[in-house]
Motif scaffolding. Sequence first.
Motif, mmCIF file in Angstrom:
data_model
loop_
_atom_site.group_PDB
_atom_site.id
_atom_site.type_symbol
_atom_site.label_atom_id
_atom_site.label_comp_id
_atom_site.label_asym_id
_atom_site.label_seq_id
_atom_site.Cartn_x
_atom_site.Cartn_y
_atom_site.Cartn_z
ATOM 1 N N UNK A 331 0.824 -1.204 0.000
ATOM 2 C CA UNK A 331 0.000 0.000 0.000
ATOM 3 C C UNK A 331 0.862 1.258 0.000
ATOM 4 N N UNK A 332 0.196 2.419 -0.041
ATOM 5 C CA UNK A 332 0.870 3.703 -0.193
ATOM 6 C C UNK A 332 1.936 3.911 0.859
ATOM 7 N N UNK A 333 3.041 4.467 0.409
ATOM 8 C CA UNK A 333 4.178 4.687 1.306
ATOM 9 C C UNK A 333 5.269 3.660 1.108
ATOM 10 N N UNK A 334 4.933 2.523 0.496
ATOM 11 C CA UNK A 334 5.923 1.481 0.197
ATOM 12 C C UNK A 334 6.051 1.407 -1.315
ATOM 13 N N UNK A 335 7.140 1.921 -1.835
ATOM 14 C CA UNK A 335 7.309 2.002 -3.284
ATOM 15 C C UNK A 335 7.881 0.724 -3.885
ATOM 16 N N UNK A 336 8.673 -0.015 -3.117
ATOM 17 C CA UNK A 336 9.321 -1.229 -3.623
ATOM 18 C C UNK A 336 8.926 -2.403 -2.738
ATOM 19 N N UNK A 337 7.932 -3.153 -3.190
ATOM 20 C CA UNK A 337 7.380 -4.232 -2.373
ATOM 21 C C UNK A 337 8.401 -5.340 -2.141
ATOM 22 N N UNK A 338 9.163 -5.683 -3.177
ATOM 23 C CA UNK A 338 10.160 -6.740 -3.045
ATOM 24 C C UNK A 338 11.192 -6.388 -1.974
ATOM 25 N N UNK A 339 11.683 -5.153 -1.994
ATOM 26 C CA UNK A 339 12.679 -4.726 -1.006
ATOM 27 C C UNK A 339 12.084 -4.663 0.394
ATOM 28 N N UNK A 340 10.851 -4.170 0.493
ATOM 29 C CA UNK A 340 10.198 -4.108 1.802
ATOM 30 C C UNK A 340 10.067 -5.501 2.410
ATOM 31 N N UNK A 341 9.643 -6.451 1.614
ATOM 32 C CA UNK A 341 9.445 -7.805 2.118
ATOM 33 C C UNK A 341 10.742 -8.406 2.653
ATOM 34 N N UNK A 342 11.816 -8.254 1.912
ATOM 35 C CA UNK A 342 13.061 -8.896 2.326
ATOM 36 C C UNK A 342 13.744 -8.132 3.453
ATOM 37 N N UNK A 357 5.436 -4.597 -14.590
ATOM 38 C CA UNK A 357 4.540 -3.639 -13.939
ATOM 39 C C UNK A 357 5.277 -2.894 -12.835
ATOM 40 N N UNK A 358 4.506 -2.197 -12.020
ATOM 41 C CA UNK A 358 5.039 -1.340 -10.969
ATOM 42 C C UNK A 358 5.740 -2.146 -9.875
ATOM 43 N N UNK A 359 6.740 -1.531 -9.243
ATOM 44 C CA UNK A 359 7.484 -2.187 -8.167
ATOM 45 C C UNK A 359 6.679 -2.290 -6.873
ATOM 46 N N UNK A 360 5.460 -1.732 -6.864
ATOM 47 C CA UNK A 360 4.605 -1.881 -5.678
ATOM 48 C C UNK A 360 4.102 -3.320 -5.526
ATOM 49 N N UNK A 361 4.285 -4.136 -6.570
ATOM 50 C CA UNK A 361 3.805 -5.512 -6.547
ATOM 51 C C UNK A 361 4.956 -6.494 -6.320
ATOM 52 N N UNK A 362 4.581 -7.653 -5.797
ATOM 53 C CA UNK A 362 5.543 -8.756 -5.668
ATOM 54 C C UNK A 362 4.778 -10.064 -5.734
ATOM 55 N N UNK A 363 5.406 -11.060 -6.335
ATOM 56 C CA UNK A 363 4.806 -12.396 -6.421
ATOM 57 C C UNK A 363 5.361 -13.281 -5.323
#
Length: 386
Positions: A331-342, A357-363
């Motif tokens: 969600x908003x405020x997190x631009x890079x989902x992959x980096x946030x997760x790790x 697509x956008x870096x806000x997503x991660x599989x």
Amino acid sequence: MVVATDNFPSSNGRSISPNTIIELEKGDPVVLEKYWRKRSEECSIVIRGWEMMSYIGDAKNKVCWYMLPEVERSIRRLHHVVGNAVTHHRYIVVGTGATQLFQASVFALSPSHPSKPINVLAAAPFYSEYQDEISILRSGLYQWGGDAASYQKNEPYIEVITSPNNPDGFIRGPVVKSEAKGKLIHDLAYYWPHYTPITHQADHDLMLFTFSKCTGHAGSRFGWALVKDIEVAKKMTRYVQLSSIGVSKETQTRVVKILEVVCDGYQNFGSMESELFFEYSKRLLRERWEKLWEVIDESKVFSVAKYSKAFCNFTNESSEPSPGFLWLKCEEGIEDCESYLVEKLKIRGRGGKRFGVDSKYARISMIGTDDDFNEFLKRVSNAKKE
């Protein structure tokens, strides 16, 4: 929302350290291992030292000469049981997984002597490996053309339709609006009852399937294509011949045994003591998704698109899809989902940019071990928006 560890028990008592990175980047279908452990004796095969030494599988097969006859019968039988694809008047080409067959398909559909490479397209978010698989050979026949939805060139093209889609699990059709004539590859790796309702028999010119996502036997490296045009099928076979001289007969023999067990279960339903394969697999994935929704619905950090119910001709009931992957949006405020997760949660997924697509997503894989999945739920449920 803080959830106790006990809510997500480990399947074998293995404790995962909070500092351990959970590897959920790849789609390794080990979730189905428990089913095959229960059927161990039925699925065992013995191969003697002198057997299957020849390259040739079936000298009478004028298309896929390295395929064993019993493999072709097993594949046709499986699709007849499930009802997910038309096999009548189709040629079968087998390869070392769907990856090799995808490359063989692109080769077979490309012009033999083009003035310029034909563009290969897929609608974003597309499977992350398509681009690399196209680009790695630096072929003069074809090249990666990007997002099919934005293709505007008046030039021939090859469009890959992945349905259900990897990574997001949605059913898809062609999207290219160009006036140019295009050719289609339908990647149906996940069009099986445990992932999605079987709403129709797929009836396309070229359809790809894989043993790994059907039964979970990724290590066997086996896939098959259903092809309408004999010349396309022959060109695909030629590609496989030149890249690997066919497919291992040991693998083919295992495929026959596993598919026999799956199909026999439905044919001899009244005498079955254990749960049938697709029912077992569907229940397992459905349970995982139900647990996931409980966590996601409470989350202020992540969101996931909802799926609609559809009537499944195989199970004779309406149900929602249970995809093999979670397409997670930060969600908003997190631009890079992959980096946030790790970095924040020690979870390794595959970032949205790999899928166009956008870096806000991660599989995130939904088909790994129970331990990793339960630890994933715990960490996601404890995530706080900062």
